[in-house]
Design a protein around this motif. Sequence first.
Motif, mmCIF file in Angstrom:
data_model
loop_
_atom_site.group_PDB
_atom_site.id
_atom_site.type_symbol
_atom_site.label_atom_id
_atom_site.label_comp_id
_atom_site.label_asym_id
_atom_site.label_seq_id
_atom_site.Cartn_x
_atom_site.Cartn_y
_atom_site.Cartn_z
ATOM 1 N N LEU A 101 -23.156 -3.143 25.658
ATOM 2 C CA LEU A 101 -23.169 -3.489 24.228
ATOM 3 C C LEU A 101 -23.873 -2.416 23.406
ATOM 4 C CD1 LEU A 101 -23.927 -7.326 24.358
ATOM 5 C CD2 LEU A 101 -21.750 -6.188 23.893
ATOM 6 N N LEU A 109 -23.450 -2.658 19.386
ATOM 7 C CA LEU A 109 -23.642 -4.055 18.983
ATOM 8 C C LEU A 109 -25.071 -4.551 19.202
ATOM 9 C CD1 LEU A 109 -20.269 -5.541 20.298
ATOM 10 C CD2 LEU A 109 -20.933 -5.197 17.910
ATOM 11 N N PRO A 146 -20.912 -0.182 15.567
ATOM 12 C CA PRO A 146 -19.550 -0.143 16.099
ATOM 13 C C PRO A 146 -18.739 0.947 15.408
ATOM 14 C CG PRO A 146 -20.138 -2.352 15.326
ATOM 15 C CD PRO A 146 -21.203 -1.422 14.853
ATOM 16 N N ALA A 205 -13.662 0.485 21.726
ATOM 17 C CA ALA A 205 -13.211 -0.905 21.647
ATOM 18 C C ALA A 205 -13.777 -1.652 22.843
ATOM 19 C CB ALA A 205 -11.692 -0.981 21.638
ATOM 20 N N VAL A 206 -14.089 -2.934 22.623
ATOM 21 C CA VAL A 206 -14.729 -3.729 23.664
ATOM 22 C C VAL A 206 -13.783 -4.815 24.169
ATOM 23 C CG1 VAL A 206 -16.780 -5.071 24.243
ATOM 24 C CG2 VAL A 206 -16.887 -3.386 22.385
ATOM 25 N N PHE A 251 -14.365 -8.145 25.936
ATOM 26 C CA PHE A 251 -15.469 -9.025 26.302
ATOM 27 C C PHE A 251 -15.106 -9.889 27.498
ATOM 28 C CE2 PHE A 251 -16.156 -8.013 21.861
ATOM 29 C CZ PHE A 251 -17.506 -7.705 21.840
ATOM 30 N N GLN A 252 -16.137 -10.409 28.139
ATOM 31 C CA GLN A 252 -15.917 -11.248 29.319
ATOM 32 C C GLN A 252 -15.098 -12.477 28.960
ATOM 33 O OE1 GLN A 252 -19.377 -12.178 31.613
ATOM 34 N NE2 GLN A 252 -18.291 -13.587 32.930
ATOM 35 N N ASP A 253 -15.504 -13.157 27.902
ATOM 36 C CA ASP A 253 -14.733 -14.278 27.384
ATOM 37 C C ASP A 253 -13.619 -13.674 26.524
ATOM 38 O OD1 ASP A 253 -15.462 -17.501 26.575
ATOM 39 O OD2 ASP A 253 -13.942 -16.424 25.440
ATOM 40 N N ALA A 254 -12.380 -14.133 26.753
ATOM 41 C CA ALA A 254 -11.263 -13.515 26.037
ATOM 42 C C ALA A 254 -11.480 -13.524 24.529
ATOM 43 C CB ALA A 254 -9.961 -14.219 26.379
ATOM 44 N N SER A 255 -12.193 -14.549 24.020
ATOM 45 C CA SER A 255 -12.547 -14.613 22.598
ATOM 46 C C SER A 255 -11.358 -14.320 21.693
ATOM 47 C CB SER A 255 -13.672 -13.631 22.272
ATOM 48 O OG SER A 255 -14.813 -13.948 23.022
ATOM 49 N N GLY A 260 -7.580 -6.588 15.652
ATOM 50 C CA GLY A 260 -8.426 -5.394 15.691
ATOM 51 C C GLY A 260 -7.915 -4.322 14.731
ATOM 52 N N ARG A 304 -5.583 -6.141 22.752
ATOM 53 C CA ARG A 304 -6.231 -6.057 21.442
ATOM 54 C C ARG A 304 -7.134 -4.818 21.373
ATOM 55 N NH1 ARG A 304 -9.828 -11.121 19.999
ATOM 56 N NH2 ARG A 304 -10.907 -10.383 21.853
ATOM 57 N N ALA A 305 -7.837 -4.549 22.497
ATOM 58 C CA ALA A 305 -8.724 -3.388 22.526
ATOM 59 C C ALA A 305 -7.925 -2.085 22.573
ATOM 60 C CB ALA A 305 -9.668 -3.477 23.716
ATOM 61 N N ASP A 331 -19.112 -15.586 19.526
ATOM 62 C CA ASP A 331 -18.312 -14.612 20.273
ATOM 63 C C ASP A 331 -17.225 -14.000 19.390
ATOM 64 O OD1 ASP A 331 -19.811 -15.023 22.493
ATOM 65 O OD2 ASP A 331 -18.383 -16.328 23.508
ATOM 66 N N LEU A 332 -16.562 -14.863 18.614
ATOM 67 C CA LEU A 332 -15.501 -14.348 17.740
ATOM 68 C C LEU A 332 -16.097 -13.413 16.689
ATOM 69 C CD1 LEU A 332 -13.103 -17.370 17.110
ATOM 70 C CD2 LEU A 332 -13.011 -15.590 18.847
ATOM 71 N N VAL A 335 -16.669 -10.124 18.330
ATOM 72 C CA VAL A 335 -15.421 -9.388 18.492
ATOM 73 C C VAL A 335 -15.052 -8.712 17.172
ATOM 74 C CG1 VAL A 335 -12.940 -9.631 18.820
ATOM 75 C CG2 VAL A 335 -14.495 -10.796 20.363
ATOM 76 N N THR A 354 -16.942 -7.969 14.652
ATOM 77 C CA THR A 354 -17.896 -6.899 14.340
ATOM 78 C C THR A 354 -17.577 -5.644 15.146
ATOM 79 O OG1 THR A 354 -19.549 -8.618 14.039
ATOM 80 C CG2 THR A 354 -20.353 -6.360 14.166
ATOM 81 N N SER A 355 -17.202 -5.851 16.413
ATOM 82 C CA SER A 355 -16.933 -4.686 17.258
ATOM 83 C C SER A 355 -15.730 -3.896 16.745
ATOM 84 C CB SER A 355 -16.724 -5.107 18.712
ATOM 85 O OG SER A 355 -15.403 -5.573 18.915
ATOM 86 N N PHE A 356 -14.856 -4.570 16.021
ATOM 87 C CA PHE A 356 -13.715 -3.858 15.439
ATOM 88 C C PHE A 356 -13.998 -3.375 14.016
ATOM 89 C CE2 PHE A 356 -11.240 -6.217 18.703
ATOM 90 C CZ PHE A 356 -10.646 -5.116 19.302
ATOM 91 N N VAL A 378 -11.682 -22.213 22.245
ATOM 92 C CA VAL A 378 -11.911 -22.549 23.653
ATOM 93 C C VAL A 378 -12.528 -21.351 24.356
ATOM 94 C CG1 VAL A 378 -10.247 -24.348 24.172
ATOM 95 C CG2 VAL A 378 -9.474 -21.992 24.006
ATOM 96 N N HIS A 379 -13.434 -21.641 25.275
ATOM 97 C CA HIS A 379 -14.054 -20.554 26.029
ATOM 98 C C HIS A 379 -13.651 -20.641 27.486
ATOM 99 C CE1 HIS A 379 -16.379 -18.887 22.802
ATOM 100 N NE2 HIS A 379 -16.699 -20.108 22.423
ATOM 101 N N ASP A 380 -13.461 -19.467 28.081
ATOM 102 C CA ASP A 380 -13.047 -19.435 29.480
ATOM 103 C C ASP A 380 -14.234 -19.618 30.415
ATOM 104 O OD1 ASP A 380 -10.228 -18.954 29.170
ATOM 105 O OD2 ASP A 380 -10.798 -17.047 28.296
ATOM 106 N N ASN A 381 -15.433 -19.372 29.894
ATOM 107 C CA ASN A 381 -16.603 -19.433 30.775
ATOM 108 C C ASN A 381 -17.543 -20.547 30.378
ATOM 109 O OD1 ASN A 381 -15.923 -16.830 32.047
ATOM 110 N ND2 ASN A 381 -16.160 -16.180 29.939
#
Lengths: 264, 259
Positions: free
Chosen positions: A53, A58, A76, A81-82, A84-88, A102, A149-150, B154-155, B158, B160-162, B256-259
């Motif tokens: 991160l 981040l 950023p 591009a990241v 993440f572990q969770d598809a989010s 993105g 997306r990334a 988390d969203l 994401v 922010t990262s973009f 929904v979260h996968d973890n």
Amino acid sequence: MAEIEIRNLGIDYRKPNSDEVFAAVDDISLSIAAGEFVSIVGSSGCGKSTLLLSVAGLVKIARGTITIGGRPVSGPGPDRAVVFQDASLLPWRTVLGNVRFGLEMQRWTGGDLTERAMSMIKLVGLARFADYHPHQLSGGMRQRVNIARALAVDPQVLLMDEPFGALDAQTREIMGGELLRIWEGDKKTALFVTHDIDEAIFLSDKVVVMGRNPGHIKEVIAIDLPRPRTQEILDTPQFTEYRRRLRAHLAADMAGMHFMEEAA
Amino acid sequence: MITDVFMRRQALILGTMSFIIIGVLWQLVVDFGIVNPFFISTPSAVWQELLVQLQDGSLLVNTAATLYSFALALGLAVVVGIGLGVLAGWFRDAEAALEPFIWFKYSAPTVAFYPLFVAWLGYGTPTIVAIAFLFALTPIYANTLSGIKNVDRDLKRVATSFGARPHDIFFRIALPGAVPVIVAGLRLGVGRALTGVVVAELFGANAGLGYSIAYYAQMLQTSRMMVPIVTVILLGVILTQALSYIEKRTEAWRVVHDN
Ligand SMILES: Nc1ncnc2c1ncn2[C@@H]1O[C@H](COP(=O)(O)OP(=O)(O)OP(=O)(O)O)[C@@H](O)[C@H]1O
Ligand SMILES: [Mg+2]
């Protein structure tokens, strides 16, 4: 492509419910050449995500520097591009809408957004599912969207935090193979966090082993296996030797943890 | 899917059956002299009265009056509740500034303000709308606030990262993410707006279902009084079901979260 240069990096987090801070990672130095695929392994909580991160911009850098292609990281940027572990994924958007997301956030000017997103969706093999919503997809498909997306923003550096962590072993292997196929297409600089030693060796040019308290680099192991790689490589003696070395490192870390718990 | 349809049909059949059984029991306890019809009337007598009130147009007039006040109150509550909720959910200072009113609103029974509203607005529609508005406001405001405030972290990361800017996060993440919670608030608000209208009409009005209930109650005409009561119940069920339907459709928007 861009090289990543990490010098004496330290990241501090605030302890819960107090003003005290602690170093999550400290004194990390690491050089990653342009186009290199580097994996980070280490026991849970040793600071792998924190390191990733920080390269993503981040988390706040407390000490040291990170430069990408010579430019210091302060937040950023479109060069990274990241995944993440969770598809989010945005549940209210389709696969296409999510891959566009993105590009929209970056105010992409490299052509038609939908066309660009569609070509990435094809790349990860989801062309038939472009109109699906995330809840209609399997976990593996959601991760493909996450990766598409990334990739869509065409970053120079691809940062992945256990993207296959929630998948079963078989799906995971398939996804790893596909990730390699995609990566070999244009060799982006890649930083990949994983718990899975085989996955790390299979994918990488270099595997970084991290230790904990505070997170630091224990060793960097160069993986000298020919590319392009296929699943057969998993059974070669060289692969087995890398696996043995990495296991020994991680086992030592676990033993250390055990010892510390007893001392405490 | 098939079991789904089957379950729904079964639920419908069972629901209808228990409804009919209660109706029959209701009729029987009176017919056999167990309960005095003065207290509960009978289904057949209510039906007779329903036809009468339909024919003389009074049921229509009263229903229209109630729906009019209801629509005004709900409309106001939606605009104010969502507006303030968004403000308070996004800006911490706004939330802090509004908090005392919300606590006040939660702890004080709204009906207690009825006389005050009468003094300000007089008997009739304005007071009824004001009471119903206050009834409906709280759940709509509270849900909007929590929906916006609890934007998925988390969203957000994401985005922010973009390179998302604050207004991107508001319009593309927080607002759509809050929709299911806001709709759930609307469902509660609809029920409460209707309750508010009827309660306020009981106290003072010259038309409306609540007024009609109070009017026949004063005349001790139980069967006639049952007609507006049943109508109110029916309205409540229809409106709440409609909102539940919309709510189900926005359910897929929940993260929904996968973890
Ligand atoms: N936002 C945060 N605030 C405070 N502490 C944090 C935060 N994020 C992580 N930490 C702490 O920093 C340390 C490193 O966490 P990090 O998530 O980087 O570990 P990790 O190696 O990725 O672990 P895992 O393999 O379980 O994902 C842990 O002790 C964790 O509790
Ligand atoms: Mg992690």
